[in-house]
Design a protein around this motif. Structure first.
Motif, PDB file in Angstrom:
ATOM      1  N   PHE A   1      50.456  60.178 -52.355  1.00 56.24           N
ATOM      2  CA  PHE A   1      49.954  58.859 -52.732  1.00 56.24           C
ATOM      3  C   PHE A   1      50.217  57.848 -51.622  1.00 56.24           C
ATOM      4  O   PHE A   1      49.355  57.027 -51.284  1.00 56.24           O
ATOM      5  CB  PHE A   1      50.619  58.421 -54.038  1.00 56.24           C
ATOM      6  N   TYR A   2      51.404  57.901 -51.028  1.00 55.64           N
ATOM      7  CA  TYR A   2      51.728  56.985 -49.927  1.00 55.64           C
ATOM      8  C   TYR A   2      50.810  57.220 -48.736  1.00 55.64           C
ATOM      9  O   TYR A   2      50.307  56.254 -48.130  1.00 55.64           O
ATOM     10  CB  TYR A   2      53.184  57.162 -49.506  1.00 55.64           C
ATOM     11  N   LEU A   3      50.583  58.475 -48.375  1.00 60.97           N
ATOM     12  CA  LEU A   3      49.700  58.768 -47.247  1.00 60.97           C
ATOM     13  C   LEU A   3      48.281  58.280 -47.527  1.00 60.97           C
ATOM     14  O   LEU A   3      47.591  57.804 -46.618  1.00 60.97           O
ATOM     15  CB  LEU A   3      49.705  60.270 -46.970  1.00 60.97           C
ATOM     16  N   PHE A   4      47.858  58.367 -48.780  1.00 58.09           N
ATOM     17  CA  PHE A   4      46.536  57.862 -49.154  1.00 58.09           C
ATOM     18  C   PHE A   4      46.487  56.340 -48.989  1.00 58.09           C
ATOM     19  O   PHE A   4      45.513  55.794 -48.440  1.00 58.09           O
ATOM     20  CB  PHE A   4      46.215  58.243 -50.598  1.00 58.09           C
ATOM     21  N   LEU A   5      47.527  55.644 -49.439  1.00 57.16           N
ATOM     22  CA  LEU A   5      47.572  54.185 -49.288  1.00 57.16           C
ATOM     23  C   LEU A   5      47.575  53.797 -47.817  1.00 57.16           C
ATOM     24  O   LEU A   5      46.956  52.801 -47.423  1.00 57.16           O
ATOM     25  CB  LEU A   5      48.818  53.624 -49.975  1.00 57.16           C
TER      26      LEU A   5
ATOM     27  N   VAL B   1      57.711  68.422 -57.773  1.00 57.79           N
ATOM     28  CA  VAL B   1      56.280  68.171 -57.639  1.00 57.79           C
ATOM     29  C   VAL B   1      55.962  66.676 -57.709  1.00 57.79           C
ATOM     30  O   VAL B   1      55.009  66.203 -57.063  1.00 57.79           O
ATOM     31  CB  VAL B   1      55.504  68.939 -58.740  1.00 57.79           C
ATOM     32  N   ILE B   2      56.747  65.907 -58.471  1.00 57.72           N
ATOM     33  CA  ILE B   2      56.483  64.469 -58.558  1.00 57.72           C
ATOM     34  C   ILE B   2      56.725  63.806 -57.203  1.00 57.72           C
ATOM     35  O   ILE B   2      55.956  62.941 -56.762  1.00 57.72           O
ATOM     36  CB  ILE B   2      57.360  63.820 -59.638  1.00 57.72           C
ATOM     37  N   ALA B   3      57.787  64.208 -56.524  1.00 58.51           N
ATOM     38  CA  ALA B   3      58.069  63.655 -55.205  1.00 58.51           C
ATOM     39  C   ALA B   3      56.951  64.002 -54.228  1.00 58.51           C
ATOM     40  O   ALA B   3      56.542  63.170 -53.411  1.00 58.51           O
ATOM     41  CB  ALA B   3      59.404  64.175 -54.682  1.00 58.51           C
ATOM     42  N   ALA B   4      56.441  65.229 -54.305  1.00 60.77           N
ATOM     43  CA  ALA B   4      55.335  65.636 -53.441  1.00 60.77           C
ATOM     44  C   ALA B   4      54.094  64.790 -53.722  1.00 60.77           C
ATOM     45  O   ALA B   4      53.377  64.381 -52.800  1.00 60.77           O
ATOM     46  CB  ALA B   4      55.033  67.114 -53.633  1.00 60.77           C
ATOM     47  N   ALA B   5      53.837  64.506 -54.997  1.00 57.98           N
ATOM     48  CA  ALA B   5      52.679  63.686 -55.368  1.00 57.98           C
ATOM     49  C   ALA B   5      52.840  62.253 -54.856  1.00 57.98           C
ATOM     50  O   ALA B   5      51.869  61.640 -54.393  1.00 57.98           O
ATOM     51  CB  ALA B   5      52.510  63.689 -56.881  1.00 57.98           C
ATOM     52  N   LEU B   6      54.053  61.718 -54.907  1.00 57.10           N
ATOM     53  CA  LEU B   6      54.287  60.363 -54.410  1.00 57.10           C
ATOM     54  C   LEU B   6      54.102  60.296 -52.900  1.00 57.10           C
ATOM     55  O   LEU B   6      53.596  59.296 -52.376  1.00 57.10           O
ATOM     56  CB  LEU B   6      55.697  59.897 -54.794  1.00 57.10           C
TER      57      LEU B   6
ATOM     58  N   MET C   1      58.008  47.864 -40.835  1.00 60.79           N
ATOM     59  CA  MET C   1      56.683  48.195 -40.318  1.00 60.79           C
ATOM     60  C   MET C   1      55.677  48.367 -41.454  1.00 60.79           C
ATOM     61  O   MET C   1      54.517  47.932 -41.348  1.00 60.79           O
ATOM     62  CB  MET C   1      56.762  49.471 -39.488  1.00 60.79           C
ATOM     63  N   ASN C   2      56.102  48.970 -42.553  1.00 71.53           N
ATOM     64  CA  ASN C   2      55.198  49.110 -43.693  1.00 71.53           C
ATOM     65  C   ASN C   2      54.870  47.754 -44.308  1.00 71.53           C
ATOM     66  O   ASN C   2      53.751  47.545 -44.784  1.00 71.53           O
ATOM     67  CB  ASN C   2      55.820  50.036 -44.742  1.00 71.53           C
ATOM     68  N   ALA C   3      55.843  46.845 -44.298  1.00 71.21           N
ATOM     69  CA  ALA C   3      55.572  45.507 -44.818  1.00 71.21           C
ATOM     70  C   ALA C   3      54.504  44.810 -43.979  1.00 71.21           C
ATOM     71  O   ALA C   3      53.662  44.080 -44.515  1.00 71.21           O
ATOM     72  CB  ALA C   3      56.870  44.689 -44.833  1.00 71.21           C
TER      73      ALA C   3
ATOM     74  N   SER D   1      53.395  52.922 -35.028  1.00 71.55           N
ATOM     75  CA  SER D   1      54.807  53.268 -35.108  1.00 71.55           C
ATOM     76  C   SER D   1      55.110  54.074 -36.366  1.00 71.55           C
ATOM     77  O   SER D   1      55.865  55.051 -36.324  1.00 71.55           O
ATOM     78  CB  SER D   1      55.660  52.001 -35.080  1.00 71.55           C
ATOM     79  N   VAL D   2      54.516  53.685 -37.484  1.00 69.90           N
ATOM     80  CA  VAL D   2      54.732  54.414 -38.734  1.00 69.90           C
ATOM     81  C   VAL D   2      54.192  55.835 -38.639  1.00 69.90           C
ATOM     82  O   VAL D   2      54.847  56.798 -39.051  1.00 69.90           O
ATOM     83  CB  VAL D   2      54.089  53.656 -39.913  1.00 69.90           C
ATOM     84  N   VAL D   3      53.005  55.977 -38.083  1.00 73.51           N
ATOM     85  CA  VAL D   3      52.416  57.309 -37.946  1.00 73.51           C
ATOM     86  C   VAL D   3      53.296  58.187 -37.066  1.00 73.51           C
ATOM     87  O   VAL D   3      53.508  59.366 -37.355  1.00 73.51           O
ATOM     88  CB  VAL D   3      50.988  57.223 -37.367  1.00 73.51           C
ATOM     89  N   PHE D   4      53.832  57.611 -36.004  1.00 75.24           N
ATOM     90  CA  PHE D   4      54.700  58.411 -35.158  1.00 75.24           C
ATOM     91  C   PHE D   4      55.941  58.880 -35.914  1.00 75.24           C
ATOM     92  O   PHE D   4      56.356  60.040 -35.814  1.00 75.24           O
ATOM     93  CB  PHE D   4      55.149  57.646 -33.921  1.00 75.24           C
ATOM     94  N   LEU D   5      56.562  57.998 -36.692  1.00 76.19           N
ATOM     95  CA  LEU D   5      57.730  58.406 -37.463  1.00 76.19           C
ATOM     96  C   LEU D   5      57.374  59.488 -38.477  1.00 76.19           C
ATOM     97  O   LEU D   5      58.156  60.408 -38.730  1.00 76.19           O
ATOM     98  CB  LEU D   5      58.326  57.195 -38.186  1.00 76.19           C
ATOM     99  N   LEU D   6      56.198  59.378 -39.069  1.00 76.46           N
ATOM    100  CA  LEU D   6      55.756  60.400 -40.021  1.00 76.46           C
ATOM    101  C   LEU D   6      55.534  61.736 -39.326  1.00 76.46           C
ATOM    102  O   LEU D   6      55.858  62.795 -39.866  1.00 76.46           O
ATOM    103  CB  LEU D   6      54.473  59.941 -40.725  1.00 76.46           C
TER     104      LEU D   6
END
Length: 437
Positions: free
Chosen positions: A350-354, A342-347, A400-402, A374-379
């Motif tokens: 959190f990343y998608l929110f950021l 569940v912690i991994a799911a929460a992280l 790309m995230n940087a 590009s990031v959205v496509f990979l997701l």
């Protein structure tokens, strides 16, 4: 002595990115090429982080990285066996450590240690790029393009020689497409390159070379044998052009939603059209059902990162056991939740929110919008595959995230003088506010 700031950081990190795209296309565990990339990434990032920089890293992003690494480390800490009571099946209690009263969360410590190095290297590379100046971050783009070009040339050679050629002995894995072991991951690299090629043509004044590069990417997608891949490539091209040229918030949001919708539709078409080629016996729906069954029984702690293959077998139906085995869930989100709980799911949430918050802030910067596409496509691709399990795409993803979360681009825009249009002797001029024509 020259007053020009040192560029060594850029060249070190760029070399890591280029090297990852050259030799990081394998998906198997224990590859020495991945280890070399990880060591190079950590060392290069350490050099970049050790230097004085005016660039700051957003606290929320840094917090996410720390929690992600800490979660993997936690799985390697021996804990009292009583903590695992009723949390997971007996067969997945984990290996004993010294005495039977202690257990690891991970059911395969060796694989989790590999994942820890993998995550730490990606995070270090991301932080190293975040400490660069904006012009240096942009300066890494040629290294990315060189890696894509080398993969493209390898693909051209392969497809010109045969319809199905495999190269053994060059790397510690069999090369099947470009410099990748998996043709779908090779296609993913081509897809994420499309927005950058469009950016290069539209905003850097290289329309002809950008058009040639775009045509080459689409032809390579066609040669890769993914019929749905061509559809997604065309959709990504169209949406990239519209999205990158959109200036208002409303149009940007609309095109962003359109892009996600087309990408999800395209991935569904990919899974449907190529189902007979990719998994004739199993089917991705069966992978998902079995993985979700494992998540329900291990949702608190997970089974340990890198242990999907080992734990998945316990939940397979008897009628679904064949000579070929399932090595991944082909859904990155389900696999991470299965391994990290569940912690991994929460992280992940959190990343998608950021990422969503970042989208609202980067509307005026073309390069950041490009990286976001590009990031959205990979997701989206991760809904039906596991592209980020290759070091090549993981390092590209970190880069790309940087770009997306780098504060230097916004600070540069804020420092630019506001221009106003004035009439000077019948000519229209744009001058900074407060200056006289």
């Amino acid at each position: 002595m020259s007053a020009r700031p040192s560029e060594w950081d850029k060249y070190l990190l760029g070399s890591v990115l280029f090297t990852a795209l050259l030799i990081g296309g394998g998906t198997a565990s224990g590859l020495y090429t991945d280890t070399l990339i990880e060591i190079a990434a950590i060392v290069s990032a350490a050099v970049a982080l050790s230097r004085t920089s005016t660039q700051t890293i957003p606290g929320s992003v840094l917090c996410l990285l720390i929690m992600a690494v800490a979660l993997v480390v936690l799985q390697l800490v021996p804990l009292p066996a009583s903590l695992f009571a009723d949390l997971r099946p007996e067969l997945l209690l984990g290996a004993p450590w010294l005495v039977d009263q202690t257990r690891f969360i991970s059911v395969g410590v060796g694989r989790t240690i590999e994942c820890l190095l993998y995550v730490a290297a990606s995070a270090a590379f991301f932080l190293g790029v975040m400490r660069l100046r904006p012009d240096q971050v942009y300066g890494l783009l040629p290294f990315f393009f060189m890696g894509v070009i080398c993969n493209g040339l390898a693909g051209v050679i392969q497809y010109s020689l045969s319809d199905n050629i495999a190269i053994d002995g060059l790397l510690p894995f069999t090369i099947n497409a470009g410099l990748f072991a998996n043709r779908n991951h090779f296609s993913a690299l081509l897809f994420v390159s499309i927005p950058f090629v469009v950016y290069y043509g539209l905003f850097r004044g290289h329309l002809l070379s950008g058009a040639i590069g775009l045509i080459a990417l689409l032809l390579l997608l066609l040669a890769a044998g993914s019929r749905a891949g061509v559809l997604i490539g065309l959709a990504t091209t169209v949406v990239s052009i519209i999205f990158l040229s959109a200036r208002s918030r409303i149009s940007g949001v609309s095109v962003f939603v359109l892009f996600v919708g087309l990408s999800v539709y395209g991935m569904g078409a990919w899974a449907t059209i190529e189902a007979k080629d990719l998994d004739p016996t199993f089917g991705r729906a069966e992978f998902a059902r079995t993985t979700m069954a494992g998540i329900k029984e291990n949702w608190v702690t997970g089974v340990g990162f890198g242990n999907f293959q080992k734990a998945y077998q316990l939940y397979e139906k008897e009628g679904m056991i064949f000579r070929a085995y399932v090595n991944h869930a082909h859904n990155e989100y389900l696999e991470i939740a299965f391994e990290g709980g569940v912690i991994a799911a929460a992280l992940m949430a959190f990343y998608l929110f950021l990422l969503l918050v970042a989208f609202t802030r980067i509307r005026r910067d073309a390069l950041q919008k490009t990286a976001l596409l590009s990031v959205v496509f990979l997701l989206v691709h991760s809904l039906a595959d596991y592209p980020l399990r290759t070091a090549a795409l993981a390092m590209a993803f970190a880069y790309m995230n940087a770009i997306i979360f780098h504060r230097g681009f916004a600070e540069g825009r804020n420092q630019r003088p506001e221009l106003v249009e004035v009439d000077h002797n019948g000519d229209k001029l744009f001058v900074p506010v407060g200056a006289s024509p």
